[in-house]
Design a protein around this motif. Structure first.
Motif, PDB file in Angstrom:
ATOM      1  N   ASP A  22       0.816  -1.209   0.000  1.00 43.73           N
ATOM      2  CA  ASP A  22       0.000   0.000   0.000  1.00 43.73           C
ATOM      3  C   ASP A  22       0.855   1.266   0.000  1.00 43.73           C
ATOM      4  O   ASP A  22       0.476   2.267  -0.595  1.00 43.73           O
ATOM      5  N   VAL A  23       2.014   1.225   0.646  1.00 51.79           N
ATOM      6  CA  VAL A  23       2.890   2.404   0.677  1.00 51.79           C
ATOM      7  C   VAL A  23       3.999   2.323  -0.380  1.00 51.79           C
ATOM      8  O   VAL A  23       4.927   3.126  -0.372  1.00 51.79           O
ATOM      9  N   ARG A  24       3.890   1.323  -1.260  1.00 47.91           N
ATOM     10  CA  ARG A  24       4.799   1.153  -2.397  1.00 47.91           C
ATOM     11  C   ARG A  24       6.246   0.861  -1.983  1.00 47.91           C
ATOM     12  O   ARG A  24       7.186   1.377  -2.569  1.00 47.91           O
ATOM     13  N   ILE A  25       6.398   0.037  -0.956  1.00 47.43           N
ATOM     14  CA  ILE A  25       7.731  -0.423  -0.555  1.00 47.43           C
ATOM     15  C   ILE A  25       7.879  -1.856  -1.052  1.00 47.43           C
ATOM     16  O   ILE A  25       7.079  -2.717  -0.727  1.00 47.43           O
ATOM     17  N   HIS A  26       8.921  -2.078  -1.845  1.00 48.75           N
ATOM     18  CA  HIS A  26       9.124  -3.394  -2.445  1.00 48.75           C
ATOM     19  C   HIS A  26       9.998  -4.310  -1.603  1.00 48.75           C
ATOM     20  O   HIS A  26       9.839  -5.526  -1.638  1.00 48.75           O
ATOM     21  N   ASP A  27      10.935  -3.737  -0.856  1.00 44.72           N
ATOM     22  CA  ASP A  27      11.865  -4.543  -0.067  1.00 44.72           C
ATOM     23  C   ASP A  27      11.351  -4.656   1.365  1.00 44.72           C
ATOM     24  O   ASP A  27      11.185  -3.651   2.053  1.00 44.72           O
ATOM     25  N   LYS A  28      11.109  -5.904   1.794  1.00 47.65           N
ATOM     26  CA  LYS A  28      10.469  -6.153   3.080  1.00 47.65           C
ATOM     27  C   LYS A  28      11.211  -7.256   3.827  1.00 47.65           C
ATOM     28  O   LYS A  28      11.513  -8.287   3.248  1.00 47.65           O
ATOM     29  N   VAL A  29      11.434  -7.007   5.133  1.00 49.25           N
ATOM     30  CA  VAL A  29      12.092  -7.995   5.981  1.00 49.25           C
ATOM     31  C   VAL A  29      11.299  -8.143   7.268  1.00 49.25           C
ATOM     32  O   VAL A  29      10.961  -7.148   7.915  1.00 49.25           O
ATOM     33  N   LEU A  30      10.991  -9.377   7.626  1.00 47.85           N
ATOM     34  CA  LEU A  30      10.367  -9.681   8.914  1.00 47.85           C
ATOM     35  C   LEU A  30      11.397 -10.377   9.786  1.00 47.85           C
ATOM     36  O   LEU A  30      12.006 -11.359   9.366  1.00 47.85           O
ATOM     37  N   ILE A  31      11.589  -9.856  10.986  1.00 53.76           N
ATOM     38  CA  ILE A  31      12.448 -10.498  11.973  1.00 53.76           C
ATOM     39  C   ILE A  31      11.526 -11.355  12.830  1.00 53.76           C
ATOM     40  O   ILE A  31      10.625 -10.833  13.479  1.00 53.76           O
ATOM     41  N   ALA A  32      11.717 -12.659  12.806  1.00 53.78           N
ATOM     42  CA  ALA A  32      10.821 -13.589  13.497  1.00 53.78           C
ATOM     43  C   ALA A  32      11.428 -14.060  14.818  1.00 53.78           C
ATOM     44  O   ALA A  32      12.539 -14.584  14.846  1.00 53.78           O
ATOM     45  N   ILE A  33      10.666 -13.841  15.895  1.00 57.36           N
ATOM     46  CA  ILE A  33      11.071 -14.279  17.236  1.00 57.36           C
ATOM     47  C   ILE A  33       9.920 -15.089  17.821  1.00 57.36           C
ATOM     48  O   ILE A  33       8.871 -14.523  18.067  1.00 57.36           O
ATOM     49  N   PRO A  34       9.977 -16.334  18.110  1.00 52.83           N
ATOM     50  CA  PRO A  34      11.006 -17.252  17.643  1.00 52.83           C
ATOM     51  C   PRO A  34      10.850 -17.497  16.146  1.00 52.83           C
ATOM     52  O   PRO A  34       9.960 -16.943  15.518  1.00 52.83           O
ATOM     53  N   GLU A  35      11.680 -18.358  15.643  1.00 52.19           N
ATOM     54  CA  GLU A  35      11.706 -18.654  14.211  1.00 52.19           C
ATOM     55  C   GLU A  35      10.337 -19.102  13.699  1.00 52.19           C
ATOM     56  O   GLU A  35       9.623 -19.835  14.374  1.00 52.19           O
TER      57      GLU A  35
END
Length: 160
Positions: A118-131
């Motif tokens: 929606d905000v036109r950001i193509h590069d996305k990273v999720l930090i998952a805790i826990p995996e």
């Protein structure tokens, strides 16, 4: 049966409002935020590690960044990392997610991907805790969301 604003067949009796429980789709976001805060409090150095790593890569990091999307909705990201190399501007949305059960992981991935779109950001990273589970990671890959766990952050930061 009459359809109410809360869903199919739900009629809200205002005299019983105090004991009314919110539908799952309404309370999910606040519960995810609360769980995220609890996870981060139990890993206080993680946020700092993420920021330091991104800054060492030349990014300017903003925590709690709010952006208005093309839909008109305002979205908040845990971190927004921006870098200008003189030729191109890069923007990276960073989310910190709590992995627990399959439904929560899937919901987190879709919500994060939709906000970024929606905000036109193509590069996305999720930090998952826990995996995250392997299935959630596969879904994230299809949504073009990179999932990184706590151990990977520590390796990137040079702590392991």
């Amino acid at each position: 049966m009459e359809e109410g604003i809360w869903g199919m067949g739900d009629i809200l009796d205002f005299s019983q409002l105090a004991s009314y429980t919110l539908p799952e789709w309404l309370k999910g976001e606040s519960e995810m935020q609360q769980g995220k805060v609890q996870q981060l409090e139990s890993h206080p150095g993680l946020r700092v590690q993420i920021m330091e790593y991104l800054e060492n890569q030349g990014y300017e990091v903003t925590e709690g960044a709010r952006l208005r999307g093309k839909s008109g909705a305002e979205h908040t990201f845990d971190m927004l990392a921006q870098r200008d190399d003189g030729f191109t501007n890069y923007t990276l949305a960073v989310g910190i997610a709590t992995g627990s059960d399959s439904e929560t992981e899937v919901s987190t991935i879709f919500n994060f991907a939709n906000k970024a779109y929606d905000v036109r950001i193509h590069d996305k990273v999720l930090i998952a805790i826990p995996e995250f589970s392997q299935e959630a990671k596969q879904l994230a890959q299809k949504q073009r969301v990179k999932v990184i766990d706590k151990e990977q952050i520590e390796v990137l930061s040079g702590l392991k």
